[in-house]
Design a protein around this motif. Structure first.
Motif, PDB file in Angstrom:
ATOM      1  N   UNK A  46       0.829  -1.196   0.000  1.00  0.00           N
ATOM      2  CA  UNK A  46       0.000   0.000   0.000  1.00  0.00           C
ATOM      3  C   UNK A  46       0.869   1.253   0.000  1.00  0.00           C
ATOM      4  N   UNK A  47       1.918   1.262   0.786  1.00  0.00           N
ATOM      5  CA  UNK A  47       2.838   2.391   0.845  1.00  0.00           C
ATOM      6  C   UNK A  47       3.537   2.587  -0.497  1.00  0.00           C
ATOM      7  N   UNK A  48       3.964   1.502  -1.119  1.00  0.00           N
ATOM      8  CA  UNK A  48       4.615   1.570  -2.428  1.00  0.00           C
ATOM      9  C   UNK A  48       3.642   2.144  -3.470  1.00  0.00           C
ATOM     10  N   UNK A  49       2.417   1.686  -3.463  1.00  0.00           N
ATOM     11  CA  UNK A  49       1.401   2.160  -4.397  1.00  0.00           C
ATOM     12  C   UNK A  49       1.130   3.656  -4.189  1.00  0.00           C
ATOM     13  N   UNK A  50       1.040   4.059  -2.942  1.00  0.00           N
ATOM     14  CA  UNK A  50       0.778   5.449  -2.604  1.00  0.00           C
ATOM     15  C   UNK A  50       1.921   6.351  -3.076  1.00  0.00           C
ATOM     16  N   UNK A  51       3.173   5.951  -2.839  1.00  0.00           N
ATOM     17  CA  UNK A  51       4.315   6.775  -3.260  1.00  0.00           C
ATOM     18  C   UNK A  51       4.413   6.821  -4.783  1.00  0.00           C
ATOM     19  N   UNK A  52       4.087   5.727  -5.473  1.00  0.00           N
ATOM     20  CA  UNK A  52       4.110   5.717  -6.939  1.00  0.00           C
ATOM     21  C   UNK A  52       3.067   6.690  -7.484  1.00  0.00           C
ATOM     22  N   UNK A  53       1.882   6.710  -6.868  1.00  0.00           N
ATOM     23  CA  UNK A  53       0.824   7.626  -7.307  1.00  0.00           C
ATOM     24  C   UNK A  53       1.236   9.080  -7.080  1.00  0.00           C
ATOM     25  N   UNK A  54       1.846   9.364  -5.937  1.00  0.00           N
ATOM     26  CA  UNK A  54       2.318  10.721  -5.660  1.00  0.00           C
ATOM     27  C   UNK A  54       3.384  11.146  -6.658  1.00  0.00           C
ATOM     28  N   UNK A  55       4.276  10.239  -6.985  1.00  0.00           N
ATOM     29  CA  UNK A  55       5.327  10.543  -7.945  1.00  0.00           C
ATOM     30  C   UNK A  55       4.729  10.841  -9.323  1.00  0.00           C
ATOM     31  N   UNK A  56       3.745  10.061  -9.723  1.00  0.00           N
ATOM     32  CA  UNK A  56       3.085  10.282 -11.010  1.00  0.00           C
ATOM     33  C   UNK A  56       2.381  11.628 -11.029  1.00  0.00           C
TER      34      UNK A  56
END
Length: 139
Positions: free
Chosen positions: A12-22
């Motif tokens: 979940x943390x990885x997904x959240x940081x990827x979305x923020x980066x995008x």
């Protein structure tokens, strides 16, 4: 919040940081595109040609010899109306840039397009200016 599954929490943390980066990259792309936008317009049947930057500032103004037959007050009015038309063109281009980057339904997209729409609304009077009407009728 994440329960007892550390793998699920990490995913979940990885997904959240990827979305923020995008989102951050999309916002940076939008910023670059908006900064590069210019808009041009003409007035008095092409006797006045100008360009404005994304800020709305006039960056180019070209007047041909026909402007010598105009009163200074008419020329000033034509230039101001032409600037307003060019600035309204900025709003249209920014809307396209927003659509292509962050999306028009995003909070960022709405904020950017609303700001440009407020700063550079469509000109109230889209009728040809008086000089253009007079020139067409042969004065």
């Amino acid at each position: 919040m994440f329960g007892r599954d550390p793998d699920a929490a990490q995913e979940m943390l990885h997904s959240w940081t990827a979305e923020l980066s995008t989102r951050a990259q999309s916002a940076a792309d939008l910023s670059e595109r908006v900064a590069a936008i210019t808009a041009s317009a003409t007035g008095a049947e092409g006797a006045v040609r100008l360009t404005v930057a994304a800020s709305g500032a006039l960056t180019d103004l070209r007047l041909d010899d026909r402007v010598q037959r105009m009163r200074s007050s008419e020329l000033a009015s034509i230039i101001m109306a032409t600037v307003a038309r060019a600035q309204a063109g900025l709003t249209e281009q920014v809307t396209v840039a927003v659509h292509d980057t962050v999306g028009t339904d995003s909070e960022t997209g709405r904020a950017v397009t609303d700001t440009f729409a407020r700063r550079f609304p469509p000109p109230v009077d889209e009728q040809p200016d008086r000089w253009e009407r007079d020139a067409r009728s042969g004065w």
